[in-house]
Design an enzyme around this catalytic site. Sequence first.
Site, PDB file in Angstrom:
ATOM      1  N   ASN A 138      -6.792   4.584   9.091  1.00  9.99           N
ATOM      2  CA  ASN A 138      -6.371   3.744   7.611  1.00  9.99           C
ATOM      3  C   ASN A 138      -7.589   3.595   7.427  1.00  9.99           C
ATOM      4  OD1 ASN A 138      -7.869   1.911   9.667  1.00  9.99           O
ATOM      5  ND2 ASN A 138      -6.659   1.779  10.542  1.00  9.99           N
ATOM      6  N   GLU A 145     -10.737   2.897   9.316  1.00  9.20           N
ATOM      7  CA  GLU A 145     -10.935   3.375  10.808  1.00  9.20           C
ATOM      8  C   GLU A 145     -12.186   4.966  10.533  1.00  9.20           C
ATOM      9  OE1 GLU A 145      -7.664   3.173  13.580  1.00  9.20           O
ATOM     10  OE2 GLU A 145      -7.369   4.878  11.729  1.00  9.20           O
ATOM     11  N   ASP A 182       2.144   3.569  13.361  1.00  5.39           N
ATOM     12  CA  ASP A 182       2.867   3.858  14.216  1.00  5.39           C
ATOM     13  C   ASP A 182       3.421   4.401  13.450  1.00  5.39           C
ATOM     14  OD1 ASP A 182       1.053   3.646  16.890  1.00  5.39           O
ATOM     15  OD2 ASP A 182       1.963   1.362  16.491  1.00  5.39           O
TER      16      ASP A 182
END
Length: 342
Positions: free
Chosen positions: A217, A220, A289
């Site tokens: 993302n 990150e 996820d």
Amino acid sequence: MMARPDVPGDRLLALVDDFAGVRVAVLGDLLVDEFIYGQISRVSREAPVLILEYDSTDIVPGGAGNAANNVAALAGNAISIGIAGEDEPGRRLLESMRPRIDVRNIVTHKALTTPTKTRILAGGVHSAKQQVVRVDRAARAPIPEAVRAAVARRILSVLGRADALLVSDYGTGFVTPALVRSAQRTLRGPGTAQPPVLVDSRYALLDYRRMTMCTPNESEVEQLLDVRIGENTRVLERAGRQLLERTAAAGVLITRGSRGMALFEPDRPTVHIPIFGSDQIADVTGAGDTVIATMTLALAAGGTALEAAFLANYAGGLVVMKRGTATVSAEELKQAIRGDRR
């Protein structure tokens, strides 16, 4: 350069149908996501805090468990490879996974502590529950060598019959670049085409190499590269290209929340995919996820990186409108595609 190509809806629907039965080995950190719900009763006289009247507790798989759960929800065959403690959270984790996920390759050991994230949510009788506080119980003890050896045996056993490998590294110390390299070699096999390998690493993405796709993302990416992206597409472009070069990946998909997603591939223009659905996000818990599970299934089913990214964008847009650690079904995904292509 930013491009905005499209993919025919019929092609996307056909790919979702092809998810059925695709065997995905999910290697990674198994976490317990615990949700404790209560109603606001009053303010405590002991301290300036709320007193909650307990309502209920939900236990759902988190981390790699949630990724596997999403594979199963999308009609794939999820095979989980990981570790768990022989403690109450570990037992409840396996119990919650067993109905839809192959858990026979999860190694348990009495020396292990199953990482648990407890979220306490509160609200009134007629209002949505909001998260008040989160308590994390991390796994701090070193992983016994016997456990690592047992995991290595499971990898050899499972990857010979898997169509794809999904790696979920939440930073517990279980997943390492060496472990993933070994898994990649096993998955490749002699004389066969390389099945897709996708990596989601919370803190150590730059330590991994030659994956098919990684799905960080934006926050990150900013931490990894010490940059601030925001609305600056030039910084985004440099960051994506840098990740491609440093990981030697075949593709990088950066998820950007309400700004959608950006897909980077070598020697191709960057593709910006606007967010699907509302930008009024309800809950981002576990959304990454869902994205990587959808990407993995789409690539394993024969889709291109662009087709997989479009499907992941639909799935991500659906799951963030659900509360807690949630999944998206194949039918929900197809309904979203049909509704968006009218």
